[in-house]
Each structure stands twice: as structure tokens, then as C-alpha cells.
Scaffold this motif. Structure first.
Motif, PDB file in Angstrom:
ATOM      1  N   LYS A  23       0.826  -1.207   0.000  1.00  0.00           N
ATOM      2  CA  LYS A  23       0.000   0.000   0.000  1.00  0.00           C
ATOM      3  C   LYS A  23       0.861   1.258   0.000  1.00  0.00           C
ATOM      4  N   ASP A  24       2.031   1.172   0.661  1.00  0.00           N
ATOM      5  CA  ASP A  24       2.933   2.318   0.746  1.00  0.00           C
ATOM      6  C   ASP A  24       3.827   2.458  -0.479  1.00  0.00           C
ATOM      7  N   GLY A  25       3.635   1.565  -1.467  1.00  0.00           N
ATOM      8  CA  GLY A  25       4.364   1.703  -2.722  1.00  0.00           C
ATOM      9  C   GLY A  25       5.632   0.902  -2.835  1.00  0.00           C
ATOM     10  N   HIS A  26       5.885  -0.018  -1.901  1.00  0.00           N
ATOM     11  CA  HIS A  26       7.078  -0.843  -1.965  1.00  0.00           C
ATOM     12  C   HIS A  26       6.799  -2.145  -2.720  1.00  0.00           C
ATOM     13  N   ARG A  27       7.834  -2.718  -3.286  1.00  0.00           N
ATOM     14  CA  ARG A  27       7.734  -4.081  -3.818  1.00  0.00           C
ATOM     15  C   ARG A  27       7.809  -5.059  -2.657  1.00  0.00           C
ATOM     16  N   VAL A  28       7.146  -6.189  -2.790  1.00  0.00           N
ATOM     17  CA  VAL A  28       7.229  -7.269  -1.812  1.00  0.00           C
ATOM     18  C   VAL A  28       7.492  -8.561  -2.564  1.00  0.00           C
ATOM     19  N   VAL A  29       8.556  -9.256  -2.166  1.00  0.00           N
ATOM     20  CA  VAL A  29       8.890 -10.553  -2.740  1.00  0.00           C
ATOM     21  C   VAL A  29       8.879 -11.575  -1.612  1.00  0.00           C
ATOM     22  N   LEU A  30       8.085 -12.617  -1.769  1.00  0.00           N
ATOM     23  CA  LEU A  30       8.006 -13.706  -0.799  1.00  0.00           C
ATOM     24  C   LEU A  30       8.889 -14.857  -1.264  1.00  0.00           C
ATOM     25  N   VAL A  31       9.706 -15.377  -0.347  1.00  0.00           N
ATOM     26  CA  VAL A  31      10.503 -16.569  -0.616  1.00  0.00           C
ATOM     27  C   VAL A  31      10.090 -17.646   0.374  1.00  0.00           C
TER      28      VAL A  31
END
Length: 293
Positions: free
Chosen positions: A23-31
Motif C-alpha cells: 500500500k505504501d508503494g514498496h515491492r514485496v517478494v516472498l521466498v
């Protein structure tokens, strides 16, 4: 980049933080280290040999559905097999995460860090949160990969042959279970007449009690040791919905679910972390994993 052991762990520990970051505009990558092949199936009607045989596929679909709720579009898997609980035969499977060569496992995670170039990495503590071998391995691998990713001397073929560049994330966090959360959860479950897994057995012997207390000491973190409290109040509904997508693993009878969405909103509107490594300055306690960046 948030690094976990099995599908469902990501929502339980960091679901709100993931949704908030997006929501704050960051990328999120789940491993995820494994596909969760050896998990229990908590829905009686689904607890069949055929579903256990294809549990990895079921859990992959659940993970995709949960990420759809949170808005996460990028996730990876390190390719190891679920190790089961400590002391079970799955720990001995040479394909399991527990049997993984740590340098090779770190190589895989370094590849992903160099590929996705995260500023922040989260993992578990050295006890893996609650002692599961795959959670412990997740910690072991992440704390090795975090410094190695930025050092071109480690896994140089990734740079010279694959064309990746060394990349040093700025901050490494461990997820934490604050003692206050345990107390609040125990109080709510007691009101519902439900036994909590955070309370010792009523007929515990001194030996069992000592083992229980040692385990709790490793699991639970005094609130004053928490460095980072992320307010997920605006994302609690999404976290709740995402947890419910992990159908084989989290039932309505789970202690995590018994106190209902209103209970989550009232008592568990924050996710807690401990900052373990950082190349930037930020004021403690933090309210944002990206503080100082």
C-alpha cells in the motif's frame, strides 16, 4: 523480501506488513523454502491419502490465493522438501530442508536477493519462532545469505556467468512473538473455554514444565526487546481473509482464529520484529521496516 518456511507462515507472521508495504508503494517478494508437503490437513473431509499425496500442490494454490488477497504478485521457492516436525522421519529425507547443505541453500537465496535487490529482508530467529526444523533452517540460510549477497567473492559465477550484480540489503529483521501477545491470546482463549498451546498441560510433571518453560523462553520475546512495531490496523481484514485461504492448514477451530476478526482488530493490530543488521540509522522503536532508508 520476506523469507519463510512453508505456505501459510507468510500470512501468520508478516501478512499485515506485506499488505502495508504494498500500500505504501514498496515491492514485496516472498521466498518460501519448501512446499509444505508434510503439513497436517486440518479439515476432516479433506484429510485423505490422495490429498496428502498432492498436498504440495494444494498448498501452492492456497498460497496463490492468499497472495491474491494481500496483493503480492512476486513469490519464489528455494526447492526443498518439507522436513516435518523435529524428530520425525521427514528430517532424514535427503531432499528435506533440514538436510540441506547450508552453503548451497544460501547460494539459492543469494541468487534471489541479487535478482530482486531488496532493501529489507525478514526471517525467523534462531529457534525458528517455535522450533520447527524448516523454520530453523530458514533462519540459518537467511543470516548467511544476507551478508554474502553483497560480497562478490561469494558465488562469483552468479556475477561472472549469469550477469547478476552483488547486492547488499540494508536491513535484516527477525519476526518476533511479543510476550504481550501471548498474554492477550491466552486471556481471550480462556474466555472462550479453549486451551492455549501457550499454556502448560494441566497435569504437567516438573520435567514437562521445565521443558515447556524453556520452549516458551525461546519463542516469546519481552516487549521491551522489540525494536519494530508495524501497525497493521488497516490491513487486519486482509490478513484475516488471507489466512482463511490456507484451508488445509488453518481451520476455524485454530487458536489463531477462535477469537475472531474482532479479536484480531482489538488485540493483534501490530506485527513485531527485531532489527538484527542494519547499514542505516533509525530511531528505536521503529514503526516501519523501511525507516532510515
Amino acid at each position: 523480501m520476506t523469507v519463510h518456511a512453508h505456505p501459510d507462515d507468510e500470512v501468520i507472521g508478516t501478512g499485515g506488513t506485506m499488505a502495508k508495504a504494498l500500500k505504501d508503494g514498496h515491492r514485496v517478494v516472498l521466498v518460501t523454502g519448501t512446499r509444505g508437503e508434510l503439513g497436517e490437513i486440518v479439515v476432516k473431509e479433506m484429510d485423505t491419502p490422495d490429498n496428502h499425496r498432492r498436498l504440495a500442490e494444494l498448498r501452492a494454490a492456497e498460497l496463490e490465493a492468499a497472495m491474491g488477497v494481500l496483493g503480492v504478485t512476486e513469490w519464489e521457492n528455494l526447492g526443498y522438501r518439507d522436513s516435518g516436525m523435529m524428530g520425525e522421519p521427514g528430517n532424514l529425507d535427503p531432499r528435506s530442508y533440514w538436510q540441506a547443505d547450508l552453503d548451497e541453500a544460501a547460494r539459492r537465496l543469494v541468487w534471489l536477493i541479487r535478482t530482486h535487490r531488496p532493501d529489507v529482508v525478514t526471517t525467523y530467529n534462531s529457534f525458528g519462532g517455535y522450533g520447527h526444523p524448516d523454520h530453523i533452517r530458514t533462519h540459518d540460510v537467511a543470516v548467511r545469505a544476507f551478508p554474502r549477497a553483497g560480497d562478490p567473492a561469494w558465488y562469483p559465477e552468479q556475477i561472472s556467468e549469469a550477469g547478476l550484480e552483488a547486492w547488499a540489503p540494508s536491513k535484516l529483521y527477525e519476526t518476533a512473538i511479543p510476550a504481550s501477545v501471548r498474554n492477550s491470546m491466552n486471556e481471550q482463549l480462556a474466555k472462550l473455554g479453549v486451551d492455549s498451546f501457550w499454556l502448560p498441560p494441566k497435569d504437567a510433571t516438573p520435567e514437562v514444565m521445565a521443558e515447556f518453560e524453556e520452549r516458551m523462553a525461546k519463542m516469546l520475546v519481552p516487549d521491551e526487546d522489540i525494536t519494530t512495531w508495524v501497525d497493521i490496523g488497516d490491513a487486519v481484514d486482509l490478513k484475516w481473509e488471507a489466512m482463511r485461504k490456507h484451508v488445509t492448514q488453518i481451520s476455524d477451530e485454530s487458536p489463531f482464529m477462535r477469537f475472531g476478526l474482532d479479536g484480531w482488530r482489538e488485540f493483534w493490530g501490530k506485527e513485531a520484529f527485531i532489527l538484527r543488521e542494519s547499514t542505516v540509522e533509525s530511531e528505536k522503536p521503529e514503526s516501519d521496516l523501511f525507516a532510515g532508508l
